[in-house]
Design an enzyme around this catalytic site. Structure first.
Site, PDB file in Angstrom:
ATOM      1  N   TYR A  62       0.843  -1.206   0.000  1.00 23.73           N
ATOM      2  CA  TYR A  62       0.000   0.000   0.000  1.00 23.73           C
ATOM      3  C   TYR A  62       0.870   1.245   0.000  1.00 23.73           C
ATOM      4  CZ  TYR A  62       1.117   0.604   4.939  1.00 23.73           C
ATOM      5  OH  TYR A  62       1.792   0.791   6.123  1.00 23.73           O
ATOM      6  N   CYS A  63       0.221   2.373  -0.315  1.00 26.70           N
ATOM      7  CA  CYS A  63       0.878   3.680  -0.228  1.00 26.70           C
ATOM      8  C   CYS A  63      -0.147   4.660   0.333  1.00 26.70           C
ATOM      9  CB  CYS A  63       1.427   4.111  -1.596  1.00 26.70           C
ATOM     10  SG  CYS A  63       0.163   4.315  -2.870  1.00 26.70           S
ATOM     11  N   ALA A  64      -0.117   5.900  -0.097  1.00 27.60           N
ATOM     12  CA  ALA A  64      -1.068   6.883   0.423  1.00 27.60           C
ATOM     13  C   ALA A  64      -2.401   6.844  -0.328  1.00 27.60           C
ATOM     14  CB  ALA A  64      -0.476   8.287   0.353  1.00 27.60           C
ATOM     15  N   GLN A  88      -3.841  -0.652  -2.051  1.00 25.56           N
ATOM     16  CA  GLN A  88      -3.904   0.714  -2.556  1.00 25.56           C
ATOM     17  C   GLN A  88      -3.544   1.710  -1.462  1.00 25.56           C
ATOM     18  OE1 GLN A  88      -7.814   0.819  -4.404  1.00 25.56           O
ATOM     19  NE2 GLN A  88      -6.991  -0.038  -6.282  1.00 25.56           N
ATOM     20  N   VAL A  90      -3.257   3.284   2.490  1.00 21.05           N
ATOM     21  CA  VAL A  90      -3.122   2.920   3.895  1.00 21.05           C
ATOM     22  C   VAL A  90      -4.471   3.082   4.610  1.00 21.05           C
ATOM     23  CG1 VAL A  90      -2.347   5.224   4.624  1.00 21.05           C
ATOM     24  CG2 VAL A  90      -1.715   3.211   5.993  1.00 21.05           C
TER      25      VAL A  90
END
Length: 93
Positions: A62-64, A88, A90
């Site tokens: 995941y990222c932001a 996808q 956080v």
């Protein structure tokens, strides 16, 4: 898949031994992350794949917002990690 479904699947995979990988910057990671997460920024992921785990290890990434995690998921698959789930954001955790 809804955010709730993504969250449930991610939690199940991590409970089964998948690595939870945060590909945001170290600064973003320090601002808050799930306890089990490892931080390897997407910009250096290709050089640090061995830190994810043995080839074939299942990974939840995941990222932001989802852009960097999509790039990271592709890098992981090309690097020998066929079981990659892109959470996808956080916020979906």
């Amino acid at each position: 898949m809804t955010p709730q479904e993504r969250s449930q699947k991610a939690h199940e995979l991590v409970a089964q031994g998948a690595v939870l990988l945060d590909v945001r910057t170290p600064e973003e990671f320090q601002q808050g992350h799930p306890e089990a997460a490892r931080n390897i920024p997407v910009q250096v992921l290709a050089q640090r794949l061995s830190e994810v785990g043995p080839v074939g290890t299942p990974v939840v990434v995941y990222c932001a917002a989802g852009g960097r995690s999509a790039v990271a998921a592709e890098l992981l698959r090309k690097g020998g990690f066929p079981e990659v789930f892109d959470l996808q954001s956080v916020k979906n955790w």
